[in-house]
Design a protein around this motif. Structure first.
Motif, PDB file in Angstrom:
ATOM      1  N   PRO A 130      -6.345 -11.871 -77.419  1.00 32.48           N
ATOM      2  CA  PRO A 130      -6.011 -11.788 -76.082  1.00 32.48           C
ATOM      3  C   PRO A 130      -5.987 -10.253 -75.839  1.00 32.48           C
ATOM      4  O   PRO A 130      -5.633  -9.403 -76.544  1.00 32.48           O
ATOM      5  N   ILE A 131      -6.373  -9.888 -74.588  1.00 31.37           N
ATOM      6  CA  ILE A 131      -6.284  -8.434 -74.192  1.00 31.37           C
ATOM      7  C   ILE A 131      -4.764  -8.178 -73.764  1.00 31.37           C
ATOM      8  O   ILE A 131      -4.228  -8.960 -73.024  1.00 31.37           O
ATOM      9  N   THR A 132      -4.480  -7.153 -74.322  1.00 25.03           N
ATOM     10  CA  THR A 132      -3.066  -6.941 -74.218  1.00 25.03           C
ATOM     11  C   THR A 132      -2.850  -5.352 -73.793  1.00 25.03           C
ATOM     12  O   THR A 132      -3.774  -4.491 -74.002  1.00 25.03           O
ATOM     13  N   LYS A 143      -4.496   1.565 -76.983  1.00 29.37           N
ATOM     14  CA  LYS A 143      -4.828   1.984 -78.393  1.00 29.37           C
ATOM     15  C   LYS A 143      -6.323   2.349 -78.480  1.00 29.37           C
ATOM     16  O   LYS A 143      -6.786   2.915 -79.222  1.00 29.37           O
ATOM     17  N   ASN A 144      -7.065   1.821 -77.473  1.00 26.81           N
ATOM     18  CA  ASN A 144      -8.451   1.873 -77.309  1.00 26.81           C
ATOM     19  C   ASN A 144      -9.019   2.851 -76.247  1.00 26.81           C
ATOM     20  O   ASN A 144      -9.984   2.457 -75.472  1.00 26.81           O
ATOM     21  N   LEU A 193       0.184  -8.661 -66.143  1.00 26.48           N
ATOM     22  CA  LEU A 193      -0.625  -8.600 -67.594  1.00 26.48           C
ATOM     23  C   LEU A 193      -0.730  -9.949 -68.246  1.00 26.48           C
ATOM     24  O   LEU A 193      -1.372 -10.207 -69.139  1.00 26.48           O
ATOM     25  N   LYS A 194      -0.176 -11.000 -67.489  1.00 28.24           N
ATOM     26  CA  LYS A 194      -0.312 -12.551 -68.089  1.00 28.24           C
ATOM     27  C   LYS A 194      -1.612 -13.106 -67.530  1.00 28.24           C
ATOM     28  O   LYS A 194      -1.920 -14.223 -67.784  1.00 28.24           O
ATOM     29  N   SER A 215      -9.843 -12.810 -70.346  1.00 25.15           N
ATOM     30  CA  SER A 215      -8.502 -12.773 -71.053  1.00 25.15           C
ATOM     31  C   SER A 215      -8.674 -12.292 -72.250  1.00 25.15           C
ATOM     32  O   SER A 215      -7.330 -12.205 -73.119  1.00 25.15           O
ATOM     33  N   TYR A 216      -9.873 -12.459 -72.988  1.00 27.30           N
ATOM     34  CA  TYR A 216      -9.811 -12.186 -74.446  1.00 27.30           C
ATOM     35  C   TYR A 216     -10.920 -11.075 -74.645  1.00 27.30           C
ATOM     36  O   TYR A 216     -11.723 -10.653 -74.012  1.00 27.30           O
TER      37      TYR A 216
END
Length: 135
Positions: free
Chosen positions: A58-60, A66-67, A92-93, A113-114
């Motif tokens: 998942p994209i968080t 971090k990226n 964020l959901k 979403s991913y």
């Protein structure tokens, strides 16, 4: 579970190993994809997993920060941007709506979403890989 047909070379995903532990992989290390198996190399050893053990990452917020995505604080939505590329969501959901800036025009590119979806949208828009340092 993930449809392995969605994956492209370089995509990141999780898989469940034999003891049920989630490990992250990149499609760079996958050697062969069959109908009922995936063979990948991990630390110099060939390993086989069933496609049913492949999970999307998942994209968080943590992943994006971090990226090198920059977060824009707004009470109405969340926005992360990097390299003329923005991800916007109500929270964020929700899936992120992906926008790219090209020739001074903002273009909608899809939703994600991913991480593998984000990688594919970025690659299709800019014709280059999204550099990921950590998942």
């Amino acid at each position: 579970m993930i449809d392995i047909k969605e994956l492209e070379k370089g995509n990141y995903f999780f898989c469940l190993n034999l003891v049920g532990k989630k490990i992250s992989l990149s499609l760079e290390c996958v050697k062969e994809v069959g109908e009922n198996f995936i063979i990948y190399e991990r630390q110099g050893v060939d390993c086989e997993i069933a496609p049913s053990r492949v999970l999307p990452c998942p994209i968080t917020e943590e992943f994006l920060l971090k990226n090198d995505f920059k977060k824009d604080e707004n009470p109405d939505y969340v926005n992360f941007s990097k390299d003329n590329f923005s991800l916007v969501a109500c929270n964020l959901k929700d899936p992120f709506l992906c926008f790219g800036l090209k020739d001074n025009q903002l273009e909608y590119r899809g939703s994600a979403s991913y991480i593998h979806q984000l990688q594919n949208i970025f690659k299709n828009f800019f014709n280059k890989k999204l550099i990921i340092s950590d998942i």
